[in-house]
Design a protein around this motif. Structure first.
Motif, PDB file in Angstrom:
ATOM      1  N   ARG A  16       0.846  -1.165  -0.027  1.00 16.91           N
ATOM      2  CA  ARG A  16      -0.036  -0.015  -0.159  1.00 16.91           C
ATOM      3  C   ARG A  16       0.824   1.264   0.000  1.00 16.91           C
ATOM      4  NH1 ARG A  16      -1.245   3.318   3.198  1.00 16.91           N
ATOM      5  NH2 ARG A  16      -0.028   3.595   4.979  1.00 16.91           N
ATOM      6  N   CYS A  17       0.339   2.388  -0.381  1.00 17.95           N
ATOM      7  CA  CYS A  17       1.172   3.469  -0.316  1.00 17.95           C
ATOM      8  C   CYS A  17       1.424   3.959   0.882  1.00 17.95           C
ATOM      9  CB  CYS A  17       0.239   4.600  -1.072  1.00 17.95           C
ATOM     10  SG  CYS A  17      -0.399   4.634  -2.710  1.00 17.95           S
ATOM     11  N   ALA A  18       2.730   4.188   1.132  1.00 23.69           N
ATOM     12  CA  ALA A  18       3.283   4.412   2.471  1.00 23.69           C
ATOM     13  C   ALA A  18       3.011   5.726   2.719  1.00 23.69           C
ATOM     14  CB  ALA A  18       4.953   4.411   2.412  1.00 23.69           C
ATOM     15  N   ASP A  19       2.563   6.825   1.861  1.00 21.82           N
ATOM     16  CA  ASP A  19       2.727   8.068   2.256  1.00 21.82           C
ATOM     17  C   ASP A  19       1.173   8.730   2.494  1.00 21.82           C
ATOM     18  OD1 ASP A  19       1.639   7.872  -0.406  1.00 21.82           O
ATOM     19  OD2 ASP A  19       2.755   9.678  -1.014  1.00 21.82           O
ATOM     20  N   GLY A  20       0.355   7.744   2.312  1.00 23.80           N
ATOM     21  CA  GLY A  20      -1.043   7.833   2.549  1.00 23.80           C
ATOM     22  C   GLY A  20      -1.465   7.504   3.860  1.00 23.80           C
ATOM     23  N   GLN A  48      -5.942   5.262  -1.718  1.00 31.06           N
ATOM     24  CA  GLN A  48      -4.853   4.936  -0.826  1.00 31.06           C
ATOM     25  C   GLN A  48      -4.553   3.594  -0.543  1.00 31.06           C
ATOM     26  OE1 GLN A  48      -2.710   7.611  -0.082  1.00 31.06           O
ATOM     27  NE2 GLN A  48      -4.046   9.316  -1.130  1.00 31.06           N
ATOM     28  N   SER A  50      -6.159   2.035   1.820  1.00 38.34           N
ATOM     29  CA  SER A  50      -6.135   2.132   3.140  1.00 38.34           C
ATOM     30  C   SER A  50      -7.080   1.257   3.994  1.00 38.34           C
ATOM     31  CB  SER A  50      -6.455   3.611   3.868  1.00 38.34           C
ATOM     32  OG  SER A  50      -5.476   4.541   3.256  1.00 38.34           O
ATOM     33  N   ASP A 123      -5.101   7.061  11.205  1.00 44.44           N
ATOM     34  CA  ASP A 123      -4.262   8.378  10.498  1.00 44.44           C
ATOM     35  C   ASP A 123      -5.236   9.604   9.954  1.00 44.44           C
ATOM     36  OD1 ASP A 123      -1.858   6.798  10.706  1.00 44.44           O
ATOM     37  OD2 ASP A 123      -2.729   5.510   9.136  1.00 44.44           O
TER      38      ASP A 123
END
Length: 157
Positions: A16-20, A48, A50, A123
């Motif tokens: 998964r996207c690490a920045d989201g 994302q 997530s 988050d």
């Protein structure tokens, strides 16, 4: 010349996207604005990649209700909202291919949302805009969540 030991190493790309946001919380109560918030949160979770935690907080029946039947009617309405939310999630989540969980609590929405957010290490928090005039004057759930200052809060109209 840079020694191989000092050269930056490429990191593997995570699933998964690490920045989201890793986990998104969305508060729903069956109102139109909360359902808009849920749709927005689901889209964000899909984009994302997530985890989405949907939180429905059942309110305690007010002890000041003059008729016992009124308290039963409130509980029946909350049961119906919960059934509709579960059915909607089952129908739509498979299409979106997201990791989603429905958490049902009883109590005060602000307290319960914060507790769930802490438990799942949220988050981001997403809620619908309050439509009640008193909330605009004294502070809505969204304003209280922003003031908590623990995560970004998105308010969806």
């Amino acid at each position: 010349m840079i020694d191989d030991e000092l050269r930056p190493r490429a990191r593997p790309i995570p699933d998964r996207c690490a920045d989201g946001p890793g986990t998104i919380i969305v508060g729903i109560d069956g109102s139109e604005s909360s359902l808009h918030a849920a749709a927005y949160a689901a889209g964000m979770a899909r984009r994302q990649r997530s985890r989405l935690v949907v939180v429905y907080v059942r309110k305690l029946a007010a002890p000041a209700l003059p008729l016992a039947g009124a308290a039963v009617a409130v509980m029946d309405a909350q049961d119906e909202i919960e059934r509709e939310l579960r059915a909607a999630m089952e129908q739509r989540v498979g299409i979106l291919d997201i990791d989603v969980e429905l958490v049902v609590r009883t109590g005060e929405p602000y307290t319960e949302l914060i507790e769930v957010a802490d438990q799942v290490h949220a988050d981001a928090v997403i809620v619908g805009r309050s439509t009640k005039l008193l909330h605009r004057v004294m502070g809505s759930l969204a304003v209280k969540l922003v003031r908590a200052g623990r995560w970004p809060v998105t308010v969806v109209p």
